[in-house]
Design a protein around this motif. Structure first.
Motif, PDB file in Angstrom:
ATOM      1  N   ILE A  78       0.855  -1.197   0.000  1.00  0.00           N
ATOM      2  CA  ILE A  78       0.000   0.000   0.000  1.00  0.00           C
ATOM      3  C   ILE A  78       0.883   1.236   0.000  1.00  0.00           C
ATOM      4  CG2 ILE A  78      -1.903   1.201   1.136  1.00  0.00           C
ATOM      5  CD1 ILE A  78      -2.601  -1.453   2.517  1.00  0.00           C
ATOM      6  N   GLY A  79       0.798   1.991  -1.090  1.00  0.00           N
ATOM      7  CA  GLY A  79       1.666   3.149  -1.281  1.00  0.00           C
ATOM      8  C   GLY A  79       2.686   2.831  -2.356  1.00  0.00           C
ATOM      9  N   ALA A  80       2.521   3.444  -3.536  1.00  0.00           N
ATOM     10  CA  ALA A  80       3.445   3.179  -4.645  1.00  0.00           C
ATOM     11  C   ALA A  80       4.320   4.403  -4.850  1.00  0.00           C
ATOM     12  CB  ALA A  80       2.672   2.851  -5.913  1.00  0.00           C
TER      13      ALA A  80
ATOM     14  N   TYR B 220      -0.770  -0.548  -4.677  1.00  0.00           N
ATOM     15  CA  TYR B 220      -1.852   0.446  -4.781  1.00  0.00           C
ATOM     16  C   TYR B 220      -1.404   1.840  -4.367  1.00  0.00           C
ATOM     17  CZ  TYR B 220      -4.899  -3.652  -4.950  1.00  0.00           C
ATOM     18  OH  TYR B 220      -5.484  -4.822  -5.301  1.00  0.00           O
ATOM     19  N   ASP B 221      -1.967   2.827  -5.047  1.00  0.00           N
ATOM     20  CA  ASP B 221      -1.743   4.201  -4.596  1.00  0.00           C
ATOM     21  C   ASP B 221      -2.926   5.084  -5.003  1.00  0.00           C
ATOM     22  OD1 ASP B 221       1.197   5.738  -3.735  1.00  0.00           O
ATOM     23  OD2 ASP B 221      -0.568   6.956  -4.162  1.00  0.00           O
ATOM     24  N   THR B 222      -3.284   5.989  -4.127  1.00  0.00           N
ATOM     25  CA  THR B 222      -4.362   6.939  -4.443  1.00  0.00           C
ATOM     26  C   THR B 222      -3.928   7.903  -5.542  1.00  0.00           C
ATOM     27  OG1 THR B 222      -3.539   8.089  -2.499  1.00  0.00           O
ATOM     28  CG2 THR B 222      -5.683   7.072  -2.308  1.00  0.00           C
TER      29      THR B 222
ATOM     30  N   ARG C 290       9.969  12.412  -5.506  1.00  0.00           N
ATOM     31  CA  ARG C 290       9.441  13.671  -4.989  1.00  0.00           C
ATOM     32  C   ARG C 290      10.475  14.809  -4.915  1.00  0.00           C
ATOM     33  NH1 ARG C 290       4.338  12.355  -3.606  1.00  0.00           N
ATOM     34  NH2 ARG C 290       4.011  10.268  -2.769  1.00  0.00           N
ATOM     35  N   PRO C 291      11.771  14.532  -4.690  1.00  0.00           N
ATOM     36  CA  PRO C 291      12.705  15.656  -4.509  1.00  0.00           C
ATOM     37  C   PRO C 291      12.631  16.747  -5.578  1.00  0.00           C
ATOM     38  CG  PRO C 291      13.782  13.653  -3.839  1.00  0.00           C
ATOM     39  CD  PRO C 291      12.446  13.242  -4.431  1.00  0.00           C
ATOM     40  N   PRO C 292      12.478  16.423  -6.861  1.00  0.00           N
ATOM     41  CA  PRO C 292      12.449  17.505  -7.851  1.00  0.00           C
ATOM     42  C   PRO C 292      11.226  18.428  -7.706  1.00  0.00           C
ATOM     43  CG  PRO C 292      12.874  15.392  -8.913  1.00  0.00           C
ATOM     44  CD  PRO C 292      12.460  15.099  -7.507  1.00  0.00           C
ATOM     45  N   LEU C 293      10.210  17.983  -6.965  1.00  0.00           N
ATOM     46  CA  LEU C 293       8.973  18.776  -6.873  1.00  0.00           C
ATOM     47  C   LEU C 293       9.218  20.175  -6.321  1.00  0.00           C
ATOM     48  CD1 LEU C 293       6.432  16.126  -5.507  1.00  0.00           C
ATOM     49  CD2 LEU C 293       6.687  16.934  -7.862  1.00  0.00           C
ATOM     50  N   SER C 294      10.195  20.286  -5.411  1.00  0.00           N
ATOM     51  CA  SER C 294      10.483  21.618  -4.861  1.00  0.00           C
ATOM     52  C   SER C 294      11.691  22.254  -5.549  1.00  0.00           C
ATOM     53  CB  SER C 294      10.743  21.502  -3.354  1.00  0.00           C
ATOM     54  OG  SER C 294      11.693  20.484  -3.088  1.00  0.00           O
ATOM     55  N   LYS C 295      12.290  21.502  -6.476  1.00  0.00           N
ATOM     56  CA  LYS C 295      13.534  21.969  -7.096  1.00  0.00           C
ATOM     57  C   LYS C 295      13.303  22.156  -8.599  1.00  0.00           C
ATOM     58  CE  LYS C 295      16.010  19.210  -3.575  1.00  0.00           C
ATOM     59  NZ  LYS C 295      15.052  18.162  -3.159  1.00  0.00           N
ATOM     60  N   THR C 296      13.985  21.359  -9.426  1.00  0.00           N
ATOM     61  CA  THR C 296      13.972  21.628 -10.866  1.00  0.00           C
ATOM     62  C   THR C 296      12.624  21.393 -11.547  1.00  0.00           C
ATOM     63  OG1 THR C 296      14.826  19.418 -11.175  1.00  0.00           O
ATOM     64  CG2 THR C 296      16.418  21.224 -11.264  1.00  0.00           C
TER      65      THR C 296
ATOM     66  N   LEU D 269       3.017  -1.891   4.383  1.00  0.00           N
ATOM     67  CA  LEU D 269       2.497  -0.534   4.476  1.00  0.00           C
ATOM     68  C   LEU D 269       3.609   0.435   4.097  1.00  0.00           C
ATOM     69  CD1 LEU D 269       0.500  -0.793   7.823  1.00  0.00           C
ATOM     70  CD2 LEU D 269      -0.455  -0.497   5.536  1.00  0.00           C
ATOM     71  N   ALA D 270       3.383   1.158   3.016  1.00  0.00           N
ATOM     72  CA  ALA D 270       4.359   2.164   2.558  1.00  0.00           C
ATOM     73  C   ALA D 270       3.581   3.442   2.341  1.00  0.00           C
ATOM     74  CB  ALA D 270       5.032   1.694   1.273  1.00  0.00           C
ATOM     75  N   THR D 271       2.800   3.802   3.348  1.00  0.00           N
ATOM     76  CA  THR D 271       1.805   4.866   3.191  1.00  0.00           C
ATOM     77  C   THR D 271       2.356   6.273   3.369  1.00  0.00           C
ATOM     78  OG1 THR D 271       1.176   4.417   5.478  1.00  0.00           O
ATOM     79  CG2 THR D 271      -0.202   3.446   3.781  1.00  0.00           C
TER      80      THR D 271
ATOM     81  N   ILE E 120       7.397   0.306   5.776  1.00  0.00           N
ATOM     82  CA  ILE E 120       8.638   0.879   5.242  1.00  0.00           C
ATOM     83  C   ILE E 120       8.487   2.368   4.924  1.00  0.00           C
ATOM     84  CG2 ILE E 120       9.534  -1.267   4.251  1.00  0.00           C
ATOM     85  CD1 ILE E 120       8.269  -0.554   1.591  1.00  0.00           C
ATOM     86  N   GLY E 121       9.602   3.073   4.955  1.00  0.00           N
ATOM     87  CA  GLY E 121       9.625   4.463   4.484  1.00  0.00           C
ATOM     88  C   GLY E 121       9.243   5.490   5.537  1.00  0.00           C
ATOM     89  N   ASP E 122       8.766   6.620   5.058  1.00  0.00           N
ATOM     90  CA  ASP E 122       8.450   7.763   5.921  1.00  0.00           C
ATOM     91  C   ASP E 122       7.491   7.425   7.065  1.00  0.00           C
ATOM     92  OD1 ASP E 122       9.921   9.337   4.187  1.00  0.00           O
ATOM     93  OD2 ASP E 122       8.384  10.895   3.977  1.00  0.00           O
TER      94      ASP E 122
ATOM     95  N   SER F  27      13.480  10.387   4.010  1.00  0.00           N
ATOM     96  CA  SER F  27      14.434  10.581   2.918  1.00  0.00           C
ATOM     97  C   SER F  27      14.283   9.487   1.879  1.00  0.00           C
ATOM     98  CB  SER F  27      15.874  10.596   3.440  1.00  0.00           C
ATOM     99  OG  SER F  27      16.301   9.285   3.731  1.00  0.00           O
ATOM    100  N   VAL F  28      14.732   9.801   0.689  1.00  0.00           N
ATOM    101  CA  VAL F  28      14.707   8.841  -0.405  1.00  0.00           C
ATOM    102  C   VAL F  28      15.550   7.621  -0.047  1.00  0.00           C
ATOM    103  CG1 VAL F  28      15.480   8.477  -2.772  1.00  0.00           C
ATOM    104  CG2 VAL F  28      14.256  10.565  -2.163  1.00  0.00           C
ATOM    105  N   GLN F  29      16.733   7.880   0.492  1.00  0.00           N
ATOM    106  CA  GLN F  29      17.622   6.772   0.859  1.00  0.00           C
ATOM    107  C   GLN F  29      16.933   5.806   1.811  1.00  0.00           C
ATOM    108  OE1 GLN F  29      19.122   7.026   4.356  1.00  0.00           O
ATOM    109  NE2 GLN F  29      19.422   4.841   4.043  1.00  0.00           N
TER     110      GLN F  29
END
Ligand code: FAD
Ligand code: FES
Lengths: 106, 414
Positions: free
Chosen positions: B11-13, B36-38, B46-52, B109-111, B279-281, B298-300
């Motif tokens: 859950i969470g792509a 699955y992802d909404t 996501r990092p480029p979203l606030s950058k380039t 769960l990767a929500t 996993i993840g955030d 973080s991405v890492q």
């Protein structure tokens, strides 16, 4: 346009073709295993490390300071090492063979 | 383990979920993988979203995590635009937004997390308030900026996302004010010296940063006023809120997972419910090196935890044990960070000589090096990581002396 061959860590060979952009982006688009490109190509992560094969290092263009610094202290780097997000695709690099380097983690 | 007739649902792509899905195949999972992802967009970084990608220098197309063909090739079923609305751990089943029920043998769960919206008067009703987490968010900001009268933008929150967004909007010709509640930007994550550097950098670029500003109200339409508790007010065509996140734990709660401001996982990303991983955030784990529980955004961390979970699901017993690393790009400045600085009681600043600003901040707890933040100095970042890992005693006096060449032999305690 350039054809580039990657050799993955499990010794599979995959040849892909690109017109522009970075070699990392090309690898990612083609799902070349081991080229993560986690920082998106801004030379921050070194997860796009490759070894240039066949003594063709000079064909890959200039290395910036940040790239050199990231590689200098990387356990798996040698004189053939490049971060492939810093290699631009052009006719110049047609036929290049790149081996995916071992993963460096802290 | 025979996995052929089994189903793993993720859950969470995003960073974590997609990493896990592909790693499952590499680890030999032969059964079904449902992801699955909404978010209806093909999963992206996501990092480029606030950058380039915000400035438009790069298209998000170049920042998809994996091309669609690869999901097909690896037989990963991608369910985009689908929300998982319920989780029944007892019967090992989930319910999707279209009411279908799906059973699983293993669940991940990767929500992740969503932007936190602080309780500010008028924030819910104001017409031009934005957050930045998804590709749609970034597009909405770009679009609103183009249409706005004066391109006056107020950013609430001086963390990494707030500052990167400020730099990007400045590049697009916006007039940007950043309002930070604390007495300096990046307060929670860096030493005062780093905050000062970034405050000066933004000032130089014409971005207006105000600290000790507690926003209490937003009103007006279309021109908005952002009002602080000291009575000051700022005009804004757009308000962007970047004050941190809320972890998405609704499903975890339904499954009665142990939580502590994040889903608690062990070294292999297992939760307290058998067959459920996280996993993840959205997770909190024990970092063996710092001997402390941490939740890392973080991405890492997301990518690596995805791989660990995949190995565990395929019957291995992996241990997640790496030094966290992170980066941030603002204007032409590259910041790279490694380690966790929390708990430091001393910092040493090392300035390099030369035209471009290049320096590093070394965080110590007594003699133990905890973390390094490097500005335009990748060497310090790499060497710092090594020293932290190997618990090398660093000679602080020599480190601070930029008359000495920056190389291991000059920095290690004799
Ligand atoms: C603007 C921005 C800039 C960033 N810059 C950096 C950077 O420079 N470096 C760095 O390392 N990190 C950066 N990050 C952080 C990094 O992007 C995150 O740490 C990472 O995305 C976490 O990945 P994740 O998969 O754990 O969670 P997320 O990316 O949050 O993904 C979770 C996914 O789960 C989905 N989801 C949640 N609940 C459900 C449900 N019930 N049903 C279906 N789907 C669901 C969500 O739609 C979402 O797509 C940045 C983040 C942002 C927003
Ligand atoms: S992709 Fe991060 S350094 Fe090349």
């Amino acid at each position: 346009m350039a054809k580039i061959t990657f050799i993955t860590r499990d010794n599979q060979t995959i040849t892909v073709e690109g017109e522009s952009g970075s070699v990392m982006a090309l690898a990612r688009q083609n799902g070349v295993k081991g080229i993560e490109g986690e920082c998106g190509g801004v030379c921050s992560c070194a997860t796009c490390h490759v070894h240039v094969q066949n003594g063709e290092f000079s064909r890959t263009g200039q290395q910036g300071t940040i790239e050199k610094d990231l590689l200098e202290l990387n356990d798996h780097a040698d004189e053939t090492s490049r971060l492939c997000c810093q290699i631009r695709i052009s006719d110049e690099i047609d036929g290049l063979v790149l081996r995916v380097a071992e993963k460096n983690s802290f | 383990m025979e996995t052929e007739n089994r189903t793993c649902i993720i859950i969470g792509a995003s960073q974590a979920g997609v990493s896990c899905a592909f790693a499952l195949r590499e680890e030999g999972w032969a059964g079904r993988i449902l992801l699955y992802d909404t978010d209806p967009k093909l999963p992206y970084y996501r990092p480029p979203l606030s950058k380039t990608a915000l400035t438009g220098e790069e298209l998000m197309y170049n920042h998809i995590l994996k091309p669609l063909e690869l999901y097909r090739k690896e037989n990963i079923q991608l369910g985009l635009g689908i929300k998982v609305v319920a989780l029944d751990a007892l019967n090992k089943e989930v319910i999707l937004s279209d009411h279908t029920q799906v059973n699983y043998d293993r669940l991940v769960l990767a929500t992740g997390a969503r932007p936190f919206i602080p309780n500010i008067e008028g924030i819910q009703t104001a017409a031009q308030v934005f957050v930045l987490r998804t590709q749609q968010d970034a597009e909405a900001i770009r679009h609103a900026l183009e249409k706005s009268m004066d391109k006056e933008v107020v950013i609430i929150g001086g963390g990494y996302i707030g500052l990167e967004t400020a730099a990007s909007i400045k590049k697009l010709g916006g007039k940007v004010t950043v309002l930070e509640r604390e007495k300096r930007v990046l307060e929670r994550v860096t030493a005062p010296e780093m905050s000062e550097f970034f405050m000066a950098l933004h000032a130089e670029q014409g971005v207006h940063i105000e600290v000790n500003k507690n926003v209490v109200a937003i009103h007006g339409n279309p021109k908005q006023m952002v009002v602080c508790d000291d009575g000051s007010a700022y005009r804004a065509d757009l308000v962007i809120v970047g004050v941190g996140v809320l972890v998405n734990t609704e499903l975890a709660e339904q499954a009665k997972l142990n939580m502590d401001r994040g889903i608690l996982v062990d070294a292999s990303m297992r939760t307290n419910q058998e067959h459920i991983y996280a996993i993840g955030d959205c997770t909190r784990h024990h970092n063996p090196f710092y001997d402390r529980f941490v939740r890392i955004e973080s991405v890492q961390n997301a990518t690596d935890q995805g791989k660990i979970a995949a190995a565990a699901i395929c019957g291995k017993n992996p241990t997640y044990d790496v030094l966290p690393w992170f980066w941030s790009d603002q204007y032409d400045v590259k910041l790279q960070m490694v380690g966790l600085s929390e708990g430091y009681n001393q910092v040493v600043v090392r300035k390099e000589t030369g035209d471009t600003p290049s320096f590093s901040i070394w965080y110590f707890d007594q003699d133990q090096l905890l973390a390094v933040d490097a500005v335009n100095h990748a060497k310090a970042y790499m060497l710092g990581a090594k020293f932290i890992r190997q618990k090398t005693r660093v000679d602080k006096t020599k480190l601070a002396d930029n008359g000495l060449e920056f190389k291991p032999a000059n920095l290690v305690m004799a």
